[in-house]
Design a protein around this motif. Structure first.
Motif, PDB file in Angstrom:
ATOM      1  N   LYS A 160       0.832  -1.207   0.000  1.00  0.00           N
ATOM      2  CA  LYS A 160       0.000   0.000   0.000  1.00  0.00           C
ATOM      3  C   LYS A 160       0.865   1.255   0.000  1.00  0.00           C
ATOM      4  N   ALA A 161       1.929   1.220   0.793  1.00  0.00           N
ATOM      5  CA  ALA A 161       2.841   2.373   0.845  1.00  0.00           C
ATOM      6  C   ALA A 161       3.489   2.602  -0.518  1.00  0.00           C
ATOM      7  N   LYS A 162       3.869   1.540  -1.196  1.00  0.00           N
ATOM      8  CA  LYS A 162       4.449   1.673  -2.536  1.00  0.00           C
ATOM      9  C   LYS A 162       3.465   2.349  -3.479  1.00  0.00           C
ATOM     10  N   ALA A 163       2.217   1.960  -3.408  1.00  0.00           N
ATOM     11  CA  ALA A 163       1.209   2.536  -4.290  1.00  0.00           C
ATOM     12  C   ALA A 163       1.035   4.025  -4.031  1.00  0.00           C
ATOM     13  N   VAL A 164       1.006   4.407  -2.757  1.00  0.00           N
ATOM     14  CA  VAL A 164       0.821   5.814  -2.395  1.00  0.00           C
ATOM     15  C   VAL A 164       2.048   6.640  -2.780  1.00  0.00           C
ATOM     16  N   LEU A 205      11.122  11.846   0.540  1.00  0.00           N
ATOM     17  CA  LEU A 205      12.188  10.860   0.698  1.00  0.00           C
ATOM     18  C   LEU A 205      13.086  11.199   1.879  1.00  0.00           C
ATOM     19  N   CYS A 206      13.254  12.488   2.154  1.00  0.00           N
ATOM     20  CA  CYS A 206      14.016  12.904   3.337  1.00  0.00           C
ATOM     21  C   CYS A 206      13.413  12.303   4.600  1.00  0.00           C
ATOM     22  N   ILE A 253      13.902   4.903  -4.726  1.00  0.00           N
ATOM     23  CA  ILE A 253      12.660   5.236  -4.001  1.00  0.00           C
ATOM     24  C   ILE A 253      12.076   3.979  -3.376  1.00  0.00           C
ATOM     25  N   GLU A 254      12.044   2.901  -4.137  1.00  0.00           N
ATOM     26  CA  GLU A 254      11.477   1.655  -3.627  1.00  0.00           C
ATOM     27  C   GLU A 254      12.284   1.120  -2.447  1.00  0.00           C
ATOM     28  N   SER A 255      13.595   1.313  -2.475  1.00  0.00           N
ATOM     29  CA  SER A 255      14.430   0.829  -1.363  1.00  0.00           C
ATOM     30  C   SER A 255      14.116   1.586  -0.076  1.00  0.00           C
ATOM     31  N   LEU A 256      13.821   2.881  -0.194  1.00  0.00           N
ATOM     32  CA  LEU A 256      13.464   3.661   0.990  1.00  0.00           C
ATOM     33  C   LEU A 256      12.088   3.261   1.521  1.00  0.00           C
TER      34      LEU A 256
END
Length: 309
Positions: free
Chosen positions: A7-11, A62-63, A299-302
């Protein structure tokens, strides 16, 4: 969308992709975009950036993601804001661009006086969308926490006031969070409406809520496009984003509608895109757009670091 990580990835990716869609045409007028509308990822344009470049909306998000762990340290978030602002970290190309005035003031205050109590600007004139555009990681963090509702809302308030300390900006972040939390519980248009009802009921004693009356009116769905303002003012940004979400039926249609409103294209797109990601899921984001997103793996790694446990 079986767990919070998905869900977080989608958002977050939904937010970043829409941000990148809007970057090349930021400050273009609605009339210009009516003649030459955005239909896919573009390159260069306003900031002369390559295709798939995201702006401060995603960089500042991302910060926060980079330092999210079981205990959130807001001091470390501010340190990362400094790394972004002064050194170009957390950017797609190593170059910081499109920095909002209120955010810049808060970061400069922190850099000069890291021990002061408040960095965010508490002025009625400092109600841009610079906190709302990066609140979604904190909303996700609060959602996964074991905090009470008041504790979750405290996280949202502190996160907002890092840069924007006026009550109007804080309310925008809280309204957004109520909507996102309901979408995480049950991704449906009805959840958007439930989130807004909960926000109104919980925040009804806040004098500043009057500025958001249009959001809670049934007529929002029927509001004409020419009545929707796509400026950087936080109230306009939230209204426009929710209008785009409620008057479309797919991620693609939502974010294109948002970007093609003109003016603050990247941020209106990003706010709407994060919510649309929560509503429609990761698979709804066009693969071509995702594949062109710069530093997608980073981004996905974070996201994984922050939300996979």
């Amino acid at each position: 969308m079986e767990n919070l990580f998905e869900k977080a990835k989608a958002v977050i990716l939904g937010h970043a992709v829409a941000d990148a869609l809007g970057v090349p045409v930021e400050f273009c007028s609605r009339e210009e975009l009516d003649v030459n509308p955005v239909t896919s990822m573009r390159e260069y344009g306003t900031y002369n950036m390559p295709k798939g470049s995201w702006s401060d909306d995603t960089s500042m998000s991302l910060c926060a993601l980079e330092v999210m762990d079981k205990k959130l340290n807001f001091h470390n978030v501010m340190l990362n804001f400094c790394k972004w602002y002064y050194k170009g970290e957390f950017t797609p190309t190593g170059k910081t661009f499109d920095v909002g005035r209120t955010s810049a003031t808060a970061i400069e205050r922190y850099y000069l006086e890291p021990n002061r109590e408040v960095f965010g600007v508490n002025s009625e004139r400092a109600n841009g969308n610079g906190a709302l555009m990066r609140i979604h990681p904190f909303s996700l963090y609060a959602y996964k926490s074991n905090l009470s509702l008041s504790g979750k809302l405290e996280v949202i308030e502190i996160a907002t006031t890092l840069t924007h300390a006026h009550k109007r900006s804080i309310l925008a972040s809280k309204i957004y969070s109520f909507v996102l939390w309901e979408l995480l519980n049950n991704p449906s248009k009805e959840s958007v409406k439930i989130g807004l009802v909960k926000a109104k009921n919980h925040l009804k004693n806040q004098p500043e809520l009057v500025h958001y009356n249009a959001i809670f009116e049934p007529d929002l769905l029927n509001t004409k496009r020419e009545e929707i303002k796509s400026t950087g003012y936080v109230v306009d940004s939230l209204i426009a984003s929710l209008w785009c979400l409620l008057t479309t039926d797919s991620y693609k249609d939502c974010v294109l509608k948002a970007v093609n409103l003109g003016d603050d294209t990247d941020t209106i797109g990003a706010i709407a895109g994060g919510l649309a990601g929560g509503l429609y899921g990761l698979k709804s984001i066009p693969k071509e757009w995702l594949d062109s997103l710069l530093k997608k793996d980073y981004i996905e790694s974070l996201i994984e670091k922050a939300f996979s446990f």
